[in-house]
Design a protein around this motif. Structure first.
Motif, PDB file in Angstrom:
ATOM      1  N   LYS A 148       0.824  -1.206   0.000  1.00  0.00           N
ATOM      2  CA  LYS A 148       0.000   0.000   0.000  1.00  0.00           C
ATOM      3  C   LYS A 148       0.860   1.260   0.000  1.00  0.00           C
ATOM      4  CE  LYS A 148      -4.170  -1.829   2.282  1.00  0.00           C
ATOM      5  NZ  LYS A 148      -5.058  -1.699   3.458  1.00  0.00           N
ATOM      6  N   ASN A 149       1.936   1.236   0.774  1.00  0.00           N
ATOM      7  CA  ASN A 149       2.819   2.404   0.837  1.00  0.00           C
ATOM      8  C   ASN A 149       3.494   2.669  -0.518  1.00  0.00           C
ATOM      9  OD1 ASN A 149       2.258   2.863   3.541  1.00  0.00           O
ATOM     10  ND2 ASN A 149       3.988   1.620   4.263  1.00  0.00           N
ATOM     11  N   ILE A 150       3.897   1.594  -1.190  1.00  0.00           N
ATOM     12  CA  ILE A 150       4.552   1.745  -2.493  1.00  0.00           C
ATOM     13  C   ILE A 150       3.575   2.306  -3.517  1.00  0.00           C
ATOM     14  CG2 ILE A 150       5.596   0.497  -4.427  1.00  0.00           C
ATOM     15  CD1 ILE A 150       6.773  -1.459  -2.390  1.00  0.00           C
ATOM     16  N   ILE A 151       2.371   1.752  -3.571  1.00  0.00           N
ATOM     17  CA  ILE A 151       1.377   2.213  -4.537  1.00  0.00           C
ATOM     18  C   ILE A 151       1.023   3.675  -4.294  1.00  0.00           C
ATOM     19  CG2 ILE A 151      -1.003   1.924  -5.329  1.00  0.00           C
ATOM     20  CD1 ILE A 151      -0.717  -1.066  -4.815  1.00  0.00           C
ATOM     21  N   ALA A 184      -2.490   7.316 -20.546  1.00  0.00           N
ATOM     22  CA  ALA A 184      -3.757   6.844 -19.956  1.00  0.00           C
ATOM     23  C   ALA A 184      -3.529   5.622 -19.071  1.00  0.00           C
ATOM     24  CB  ALA A 184      -4.773   6.529 -21.056  1.00  0.00           C
ATOM     25  N   ARG A 185      -2.499   5.692 -18.225  1.00  0.00           N
ATOM     26  CA  ARG A 185      -2.140   4.569 -17.364  1.00  0.00           C
ATOM     27  C   ARG A 185      -2.828   4.668 -16.009  1.00  0.00           C
ATOM     28  NH1 ARG A 185       2.068   1.784 -19.332  1.00  0.00           N
ATOM     29  NH2 ARG A 185       2.786   1.067 -17.308  1.00  0.00           N
ATOM     30  N   MET A 186      -3.194   3.505 -15.453  1.00  0.00           N
ATOM     31  CA  MET A 186      -3.836   3.428 -14.142  1.00  0.00           C
ATOM     32  C   MET A 186      -4.999   4.408 -14.034  1.00  0.00           C
ATOM     33  SD  MET A 186      -2.527   0.938 -12.514  1.00  0.00           S
ATOM     34  CE  MET A 186      -3.077   1.183 -10.830  1.00  0.00           C
ATOM     35  N   GLN A 187      -5.873   4.386 -15.060  1.00  0.00           N
ATOM     36  CA  GLN A 187      -7.122   5.156 -15.093  1.00  0.00           C
ATOM     37  C   GLN A 187      -6.917   6.668 -15.188  1.00  0.00           C
ATOM     38  OE1 GLN A 187      -9.417   3.800 -11.728  1.00  0.00           O
ATOM     39  NE2 GLN A 187      -9.825   1.823 -12.651  1.00  0.00           N
ATOM     40  N   GLN A 188      -5.692   7.123 -15.492  1.00  0.00           N
ATOM     41  CA  GLN A 188      -5.484   8.534 -15.765  1.00  0.00           C
ATOM     42  C   GLN A 188      -5.970   8.841 -17.179  1.00  0.00           C
ATOM     43  OE1 GLN A 188      -1.688  10.402 -14.215  1.00  0.00           O
ATOM     44  NE2 GLN A 188      -1.074   8.264 -14.237  1.00  0.00           N
ATOM     45  N   ARG A 189      -6.279  10.100 -17.431  1.00  0.00           N
ATOM     46  CA  ARG A 189      -6.682  10.504 -18.762  1.00  0.00           C
ATOM     47  C   ARG A 189      -5.469  10.632 -19.670  1.00  0.00           C
ATOM     48  NH1 ARG A 189     -11.529   9.616 -20.161  1.00  0.00           N
ATOM     49  NH2 ARG A 189     -11.265  11.164 -21.817  1.00  0.00           N
ATOM     50  N   GLY A 190      -5.668  10.412 -20.959  1.00  0.00           N
ATOM     51  CA  GLY A 190      -4.596  10.549 -21.925  1.00  0.00           C
ATOM     52  C   GLY A 190      -5.154  10.824 -23.307  1.00  0.00           C
ATOM     53  N   LEU A 236       0.195   9.215  -9.191  1.00  0.00           N
ATOM     54  CA  LEU A 236       0.177  10.647  -9.484  1.00  0.00           C
ATOM     55  C   LEU A 236      -1.155  11.274  -9.111  1.00  0.00           C
ATOM     56  CD1 LEU A 236       1.948  10.759 -12.974  1.00  0.00           C
ATOM     57  CD2 LEU A 236       2.908  11.313 -10.746  1.00  0.00           C
ATOM     58  N   SER A 237      -2.096  10.430  -8.694  1.00  0.00           N
ATOM     59  CA  SER A 237      -3.425  10.917  -8.341  1.00  0.00           C
ATOM     60  C   SER A 237      -3.404  11.554  -6.949  1.00  0.00           C
ATOM     61  CB  SER A 237      -4.439   9.768  -8.370  1.00  0.00           C
ATOM     62  OG  SER A 237      -5.660  10.157  -7.793  1.00  0.00           O
ATOM     63  N   LYS A 238      -3.763  12.813  -6.879  1.00  0.00           N
ATOM     64  CA  LYS A 238      -3.803  13.521  -5.597  1.00  0.00           C
ATOM     65  C   LYS A 238      -4.830  12.878  -4.669  1.00  0.00           C
ATOM     66  CE  LYS A 238      -4.423  18.123  -3.587  1.00  0.00           C
ATOM     67  NZ  LYS A 238      -4.738  19.561  -3.867  1.00  0.00           N
ATOM     68  N   LYS A 239      -5.960  12.469  -5.249  1.00  0.00           N
ATOM     69  CA  LYS A 239      -7.021  11.841  -4.473  1.00  0.00           C
ATOM     70  C   LYS A 239      -6.535  10.533  -3.861  1.00  0.00           C
ATOM     71  CE  LYS A 239     -11.786  10.157  -4.860  1.00  0.00           C
ATOM     72  NZ  LYS A 239     -12.938   9.946  -5.787  1.00  0.00           N
ATOM     73  N   ALA A 240      -5.788   9.731  -4.644  1.00  0.00           N
ATOM     74  CA  ALA A 240      -5.285   8.446  -4.157  1.00  0.00           C
ATOM     75  C   ALA A 240      -4.246   8.655  -3.056  1.00  0.00           C
ATOM     76  CB  ALA A 240      -4.691   7.648  -5.303  1.00  0.00           C
ATOM     77  N   LYS A 241      -3.408   9.683  -3.192  1.00  0.00           N
ATOM     78  CA  LYS A 241      -2.396   9.957  -2.177  1.00  0.00           C
ATOM     79  C   LYS A 241      -3.015  10.365  -0.844  1.00  0.00           C
ATOM     80  CE  LYS A 241       1.608  11.243  -5.025  1.00  0.00           C
ATOM     81  NZ  LYS A 241       2.526  10.230  -4.452  1.00  0.00           N
ATOM     82  N   GLY A 251       2.878  10.758 -15.969  1.00  0.00           N
ATOM     83  CA  GLY A 251       2.426  12.092 -16.316  1.00  0.00           C
ATOM     84  C   GLY A 251       2.457  12.422 -17.795  1.00  0.00           C
ATOM     85  N   VAL A 252       2.740  11.446 -18.669  1.00  0.00           N
ATOM     86  CA  VAL A 252       2.679  11.704 -20.106  1.00  0.00           C
ATOM     87  C   VAL A 252       1.216  11.593 -20.538  1.00  0.00           C
ATOM     88  CG1 VAL A 252       3.318  10.867 -22.399  1.00  0.00           C
ATOM     89  CG2 VAL A 252       5.033  10.956 -20.583  1.00  0.00           C
ATOM     90  N   ARG A 253       0.615  12.725 -20.816  1.00  0.00           N
ATOM     91  CA  ARG A 253      -0.812  12.748 -21.165  1.00  0.00           C
ATOM     92  C   ARG A 253      -1.047  12.831 -22.670  1.00  0.00           C
ATOM     93  NH1 ARG A 253      -3.877  14.030 -16.591  1.00  0.00           N
ATOM     94  NH2 ARG A 253      -2.722  13.241 -14.788  1.00  0.00           N
ATOM     95  N   ASN A 254       0.018  13.032 -23.453  1.00  0.00           N
ATOM     96  CA  ASN A 254      -0.130  13.197 -24.900  1.00  0.00           C
ATOM     97  C   ASN A 254       0.829  12.282 -25.645  1.00  0.00           C
ATOM     98  OD1 ASN A 254      -1.961  15.743 -25.061  1.00  0.00           O
ATOM     99  ND2 ASN A 254      -0.348  16.313 -23.612  1.00  0.00           N
TER     100      ASN A 254
END
Length: 539
Positions: free
Chosen positions: A97-100, A505-511, A105-110, A481-484
């Motif tokens: 859990k600590n590693i994940i 678009a990794r781990m449910q991030q937008r891309g 990069l998700s502020k909400k997840a952190k 953080g590569v979104r494009n």
């Protein structure tokens, strides 16, 4: 002491004897993704529902999934949603859990009190935990879509296995903890991936007390010899490097060092078992005679890979997710047609203006943007980089196999680390005499310009960094953080497409993915936005 000898399936004679039998029957992995393919769109019936399969590319490269496997995966995920529901030692669970949380990069997840596992992490650990400490040899293949957390899906059972060895077999542990042995090995095809996985695994050194070591291109023989005087819990390397143990004169009995290796992972297994790698990989596996767990991990199951597993490891058990061979739902896929005005067939003009639009839109406010450009041919990389830098003024670097490992690591650094905040207003290239033209079906606004267009540059650094490369950078790397992403050339196979698109678009991030087409582009490539919208499986 726990020991487990490999059966005769690791002997070459066995392969020769079994060849006819193995060809005659489909492997378990093949059955998990289906057999047979046609060069057209196909619809499969599944419990009364129709599931679309899209045949992408010049030839069929991926095995078709068994309709029932998706249902089973969904049923299991309906019952599981938390790490607390899995059979994991408390200290391992906390470490994971600590590693994940540290790497997201998700502020909400952190900021969240709990960490939600991904589907492949839930499915893999649930299935592997049932026989995790069974001493017999076990083969499993973990396959899930790109950016789904597959690395952690094999690290969780690996960590749990090593800690259970220590707690459930204390006498054996007391004997081995101060010995010069290696307990587990993670194989990867490139040194960039070795470095990436090592940076994750080494975070366990404090809480789980694992001794972690990476053997990469920069490791000198005296260094590895010195390290091998003590216990290594997790060795991260390539198959060729491990085989070099037998060529180091300062090591008299490499077989003894490897005799306690119980857990072996092949990450990017479809690459490690392709024609250019399989001989070294197979030799490396055979040098580990007491293996308990052999895990193959991949984002795709190509036909050739499936055939190799069927031939060499016929008892492999598949572990897959419902979204295997599907493009990420969170990706916004756009087609840029270079055959229309103002480009008049110039793909480089279409690329330059696409990058200009990305740099100037309102996305990622306050942060430096990154974009990866993929091309099919290595020879095109220098040309694209020169054009983008000299003619169009973009902040751009190129990366090919001609670069050394050290050079490649330096070039990708800004793309595999979290995006940097912009501390001052940055100016991007300005194109004179723009006539705004909106390309149909795209969110890109095009300017009317020629190859001689003047570009106004400021002395300040651009807010968009661009990396141009080939499939060399399309496998496994976590471009944070590569979104494009721009596909300068249309990928020729579904395998190439999935891996390239999977860098965003990794781990449910937008891309966002922009694919540049021309008059030669086939209809199957132009249909990709609809394929994603309809949630179709690629083949």
């Amino acid at each position: 002491m726990m020991t487990s000898r490999l059966p005769s399936c690791f002997g070459l004679r066995f392969y020769a004897k079994r060849a006819a039998t193995i060809r005659a029957k489909p492997s378990k992995l093949a059955s998990s993704v289906g057999i047979g393919a046609k060069r057209s769109k196909k619809t499969v019936k599944k419990k009364g529902k129709e599931v679309d399969i899209f045949n992408y590319g010049k030839y069929v490269g991926l095995k078709e999934r068994d309709p029932g496997s998706e249902t089973k995966g969904k049923e299991l995920l309906d019952k599981l949603s938390s790490f607390d529901q899995l059979k994991i030692l408390p200290e391992v669970r906390n470490s994971i859990k600590n590693i994940i949380k540290d790497e997201t990069l998700s502020k909400k997840a952190k900021e969240s009190e709990d960490v939600i596992p991904s589907p492949i992490q839930l499915i893999a650990m649930k299935k592997l935990s049932r026989t995790l400490m069974d001493p017999k040899l076990q083969h499993h293949a973990i396959a899930a879509e790109t950016g789904s957390g597959k690395t952690m899906a094999y690290l969780i059972p690996l960590f749990d296995y090593l800690k259970r060895q220590e707690t459930e077999f204390p006498e054996d542990w007391e004997f081995m903890q101060d010995k010069a042995i290696i307990r587990s090995v993670i194989f990867l095809p490139t040194h960039e991936l070795v470095d990436q996985v090592y940076n994750t695994v080494k975070k366990t050194e404090n809480d789980l007390k694992f001794h972690v070591y990476k053997w990469d291109s920069g490791t000198k023989y005296p260094e590895i010899v010195e390290k091998l005087k003590n216990r290594i819990d997790i060795l991260i390397t390539t198959p060729a490097k491990l085989l070099n143990l037998f060529n180091i004169r300062m090591i008299s009995r490499a077989d003894r060092l490897l005799s306690e290796v119980k857990f072996v992972v092949l990450d990017e297994a479809d690459t490690l078992l392709d024609k250019s790698w399989v001989e070294d990989t197979h030799r490396a596996i055979r040098s580990l005679p007491n293996t308990n767990h052999l895990l193959f991990c991949s984002a795709t199951i190509p036909n050739d890979f499936n055939d190799t597993l069927e031939r060499l490891f016929p008892n492999t058990i598949p572990i897959t997710t419902p979204r295997l061979h599907k493009l990420p739902k969170s990706v916004d896929f756009k087609i840029i047609d270079s055959s229309i005005n103002p480009f008049k067939g110039s793909k480089i003009k279409a690329l330059a203006q696409t990058l200009y639009a990305i740099a100037n839109d309102s996305s990622e406010p306050g942060f430096e943007k990154r974009c990866i450009v993929f091309t099919n041919e290595k020879k095109d990389v220098p040309y694209i980089v020169e054009k983008l830098k000299v003619t169009y003024g973009h902040d751009c670097i190129g990366l090919t196999s001609n670069d050394s490992v050290e050079e490649r690591l330096e070039k990708i650094h800004d793309f595999i680390t979290p995006p940097k905040p912009i501390t001052m207003k940055k100016e991007t290239p300005k194109i004179e005499n723009e006539d705004s033209v909106e390309v149909e079906g795209s969110n890109i606004t095009i300017g009317d310009f020629s190859s001689k267009t003047s570009v106004k540059n400021s002395n300040s650094e651009s807010s968009l960094k661009v990396l141009v490369s080939t499939d060399l950078m399309a496998r496994g790397l976590n471009f944070q953080g590569v979104r494009n992403l721009v596909l300068y050339d249309v990928p020729q196979t579904s395998i190439d497409l999935i891996h390239r698109v999977g860098r965003t678009a990794r781990m449910q991030q937008r891309g966002r993915v922009f694919m540049i087409t021309d008059k030669k582009t086939k209809s199957w490539a132009k249909a990709l936005p609809k394929v994603i919208k309809k949630n179709m499986t690629l083949k």
